[in-house]
Scaffold this motif. Structure first.
Motif, PDB file in Angstrom:
ATOM      1  N   ASN A   1     -11.384 -15.571  13.386  1.00  0.00           N
ATOM      2  CA  ASN A   1     -11.342 -14.213  12.563  1.00  0.00           C
ATOM      3  C   ASN A   1     -10.310 -13.149  13.098  1.00  0.00           C
ATOM      4  O   ASN A   1      -9.351 -12.464  12.446  1.00  0.00           O
ATOM      5  CB  ASN A   1     -12.603 -13.502  12.462  1.00  0.00           C
ATOM      6  CG  ASN A   1     -13.730 -14.216  11.745  1.00  0.00           C
ATOM      7  OD1 ASN A   1     -13.378 -15.163  11.086  1.00  0.00           O
ATOM      8  ND2 ASN A   1     -14.811 -13.516  11.326  1.00  0.00           N
TER       9      ASN A   1
ATOM     10  N   THR B   1      -9.267 -16.493   0.774  1.00  0.00           N
ATOM     11  CA  THR B   1      -8.189 -16.979   1.424  1.00  0.00           C
ATOM     12  C   THR B   1      -8.214 -17.793   2.686  1.00  0.00           C
ATOM     13  O   THR B   1      -8.099 -18.850   2.585  1.00  0.00           O
ATOM     14  CB  THR B   1      -6.751 -16.122   1.703  1.00  0.00           C
ATOM     15  OG1 THR B   1      -6.537 -15.489   0.436  1.00  0.00           O
ATOM     16  CG2 THR B   1      -5.654 -16.723   2.211  1.00  0.00           C
ATOM     17  N   ASN B   2      -9.080 -17.256   3.568  1.00  0.00           N
ATOM     18  CA  ASN B   2      -9.443 -17.897   4.880  1.00  0.00           C
ATOM     19  C   ASN B   2     -10.786 -18.522   4.782  1.00  0.00           C
ATOM     20  O   ASN B   2     -10.854 -19.356   5.759  1.00  0.00           O
ATOM     21  CB  ASN B   2      -9.380 -16.683   6.079  1.00  0.00           C
ATOM     22  CG  ASN B   2      -7.835 -16.038   6.216  1.00  0.00           C
ATOM     23  OD1 ASN B   2      -6.957 -16.768   6.784  1.00  0.00           O
ATOM     24  ND2 ASN B   2      -7.647 -15.029   5.600  1.00  0.00           N
TER      25      ASN B   2
ATOM     26  N   THR C   1     -11.417 -10.457   6.329  1.00  0.00           N
ATOM     27  CA  THR C   1     -11.557 -11.438   7.351  1.00  0.00           C
ATOM     28  C   THR C   1     -13.052 -11.388   7.678  1.00  0.00           C
ATOM     29  O   THR C   1     -13.508 -12.154   8.660  1.00  0.00           O
ATOM     30  CB  THR C   1     -10.627 -11.572   8.188  1.00  0.00           C
ATOM     31  OG1 THR C   1     -10.629 -10.319   8.983  1.00  0.00           O
ATOM     32  CG2 THR C   1      -8.914 -11.972   7.557  1.00  0.00           C
TER      33      THR C   1
ATOM     34  N   SER D   1      -7.842 -24.778   9.843  1.00  0.00           N
ATOM     35  CA  SER D   1      -9.133 -24.337  10.095  1.00  0.00           C
ATOM     36  C   SER D   1     -10.057 -25.876  10.313  1.00  0.00           C
ATOM     37  O   SER D   1     -11.191 -25.718  10.869  1.00  0.00           O
ATOM     38  CB  SER D   1      -9.755 -23.382   9.494  1.00  0.00           C
ATOM     39  OG  SER D   1      -9.994 -23.660   8.266  1.00  0.00           O
TER      40      SER D   1
ATOM     41  N   THR E   1      -1.429 -19.115   4.142  1.00  0.00           N
ATOM     42  CA  THR E   1      -2.721 -19.834   4.107  1.00  0.00           C
ATOM     43  C   THR E   1      -2.732 -21.187   5.244  1.00  0.00           C
ATOM     44  O   THR E   1      -3.746 -21.745   4.994  1.00  0.00           O
ATOM     45  CB  THR E   1      -2.856 -20.401   2.712  1.00  0.00           C
ATOM     46  OG1 THR E   1      -1.770 -21.037   2.263  1.00  0.00           O
ATOM     47  CG2 THR E   1      -3.013 -19.209   1.572  1.00  0.00           C
TER      48      THR E   1
ATOM     49  N   ASN F   1      -5.900 -21.352   6.739  1.00  0.00           N
ATOM     50  CA  ASN F   1      -7.043 -21.903   6.254  1.00  0.00           C
ATOM     51  C   ASN F   1      -7.119 -23.606   6.455  1.00  0.00           C
ATOM     52  O   ASN F   1      -8.035 -24.271   6.617  1.00  0.00           O
ATOM     53  CB  ASN F   1      -6.922 -21.462   4.622  1.00  0.00           C
ATOM     54  CG  ASN F   1      -8.113 -21.797   3.807  1.00  0.00           C
ATOM     55  OD1 ASN F   1      -9.233 -21.885   4.522  1.00  0.00           O
ATOM     56  ND2 ASN F   1      -8.057 -21.714   2.756  1.00  0.00           N
TER      57      ASN F   1
ATOM     58  N   SER G   1      -6.890 -14.692  12.435  1.00  0.00           N
ATOM     59  CA  SER G   1      -6.683 -14.477  11.044  1.00  0.00           C
ATOM     60  C   SER G   1      -5.940 -12.893  10.815  1.00  0.00           C
ATOM     61  O   SER G   1      -5.130 -12.441  10.191  1.00  0.00           O
ATOM     62  CB  SER G   1      -7.709 -14.715  10.375  1.00  0.00           C
ATOM     63  OG  SER G   1      -7.254 -14.528   9.015  1.00  0.00           O
TER      64      SER G   1
END
Length: 494
Positions: A84, A292-293, A417, A72, A66, A69, A87
């Motif tokens: 994306n 999650t993202n 994603t 970001s 993570t 995340n 990820s």
């Protein structure tokens, strides 16, 4: 109990048993009895080592997973569709290396192989702080996925080798709760780092320095102390190793076997339950991959600052922990694996519905509450892990099913994603709608898998009764045959 007993090859007369588990060489085909008090003390001794280390591994893995995340919203230089793809790279590496890593792990000591992989991924995380291009981040995330692909199959194998079936669900839940704890811990750490003004380096780089160092530290602990199997663990005496194996003899699950058996792979691939588990995994992880993202981005779009978002996202982690523990306990207590999947999915459906229905209402509290409810469905994957551990016999078959589970875990996350597209920002209504549809299908798949298992259990009991009539066996005779074949590395269909 006499711990000096040696097992001779003459005792193992059935040719099928010569290809049995490593345990067969230690305990043979005749069961040895230990008191319940002895077994209780032994279980507690195992818990004091295995549970903390497996939890530390999962804590480290999910922080790493993570990290993107958090990065970001902390100055990470890759954005939009490139974000994306970066990820996605983690899951591509995971898929490419899953079967090779499982095959290699079967030939080596599980704990040692896992420890080496953790140390390598710690170094890879440190390298994130030095990368400055899309290509570099893509490559690093790909390698990170390769290194982390061995974690769940190895941890599931270790739990299934040391614990009875009715103990496995809650112990898998213990390490899986780290998913929620990392969400809380990571959020507060990222919040603290957010006050740093970036004078020396970008804030996201500090995250990767911390996570890389933690992974290397945990990898060293795993190398030194995580037991590989009951047969050769450093933490037990010979008598305790025998007792540890006798505890799980009745479960017919076996331990480790270094021989790769093609026929078990074929059986796994032809078993409809394998593909239902694979489907259930993917239906869980498409939503998981998206949330999650993008969970922090979704909460920020409710109208909060990036710094507020880091704190406000943490309660979903607490919801996840509570859900995982309750479902793990229930699954062991009731002997159920699929009903907890359904129970855990329902609050998430409600949460996503609230985020869609109140999207334009301006009611931030309701939207936040909906986002917190989405933490409940994270426990479904821990139950799937427990299902694989307790419902699959044959070491190669178990590794194959675990590998397929993790491959489609990645496929789901890769698709996930992409369900939150930049063009759908800030509400991401199409992505949220897709999550509701997928989790609704998940409920149907869980019911179907449960129905098939109930029917198979009825058929298996009828078959045992038929064998008893044909051979004039008593219940004691059936039990002796089960004991004889417990570590023969046979599948549930053999």
């Amino acid at each position: 109990m006499d711990s000096k007993k040696e097992i001779s090859c003459e005792e193992i007369t059935d040719s099928l048993l010569f290809e049995g588990d490593e345990a067969l060489r230690l305990v043979g085909t005749r069961a040895q009895k230990f008191s319940e008090e002895y077994n209780r003390r032994l279980k507690n001794k195992l818990d004091k080592v295995i549970i903390p280390i497996t939890a530390a591994v999962y804590f480290t893995q999910f922080l790493d997973k993570t990290s993107l995340n958090y990065a970001s919203i902390m100055g990470f230089p890759v954005t939009g569709q490139d974000y994306n793809l970066v990820s996605m790279a983690f899951y591509l590496g995971f898929i490419v290396w899953e079967f090779p890593t499982v095959y290699i792990a079967q030939k080596l000591r599980l704990g040692k192989y896992l420890g080496v992989n953790i140390i390598i991924w710690g170094v890879v995380l440190l390298c994130h702080a030095f990368a400055n291009s899309f290509q570099a981040f893509f490559a690093l995330r790909f390698i990170l996925g390769m290194c982390e692909s061995c974690v769940s199959p190895i941890l599931i194998s270790i739990i299934s080798m040391f614990y009875r079936k009715n103990e496995q669900g809650i112990r898998i839940a213990y390490f899986y709760t780290m998913l929620g704890f990392t969400q809380v811990f990571g959020g507060f750490v990222a919040y603290g780092i957010s006050f740093y003004n970036g004078g020396v380096m970008a804030p996201y780089k500090i995250v990767y320095y911390l996570l890389g160092g933690l992974a290397i530290f945990v990898g060293i602990i795993v190398l030194a102390w995580l037991p590989d199997s009951p047969v050769n663990t450093w933490m037990l005496t010979k008598e305790e190793r025998i007792a540890s194996l006798e505890r799980i003899r009745d479960d017919q699950g076996g331990t480790e076997n270094r021989k790769f058996k093609k026929e078990q792979v074929i059986e796994a691939l032809l078993d409809v339950r394998t593909w239902l588990i694979v489907l259930a995994t993917m239906l869980t992880d498409i939503p998981s991959g998206g949330l999650t993202n993008f969970s922090n981005i979704i909460i920020r779009n409710f109208g909060y600052t990036s710094r507020q978002t880091l704190i406000l996202a943490t309660p979903a982690g607490i919801v996840n922990v509570i859900s995982v523990v309750i479902c793990g306990y229930y699954s062991d207590k009731k002997g159920e694996r699929m009903l907890p999947v359904i129970y855990a999915t329902l609050p998430t459906l409600l949460g996503v519905a609230l985020m869609i229905g109140f999207n334009d209402s301006g009611q931030k509290g309701v939207l936040l509450f909906g986002s917190y409810l989405t933490g409940s469905f994270g426990s479904t994957l821990s139950i799937i892990y427990a299902y694989n551990a307790s419902n699959t016999s044959g070491y190669t078959k178990k590794l194959t099913i675990n590998a397929l589970t993790m491959i489609f875990f990645c496929v789901g996350n890769i698709i996930g994603t992409e369900i939150f597209q930049p063009k759908d920002a800030p509400a991401y209504i199409p992505g949220k709608t897709a999550i509701m549809v997928l989790l609704s299908v998940q409920i149907g798949v869980a019911y179907l898998l449960r129905y098939i298992n109930v029917k198979l259990n009825i058929k298996r009991r009828a078959m045992i009764e038929e064998i008893k009539r044909e051979k004039s066996w008593t219940d004691d005779d059936v039990q002796k045959e089960k004991e004889r074949r417990a570590f023969a590395d046979m599948t549930d269909k053999e």
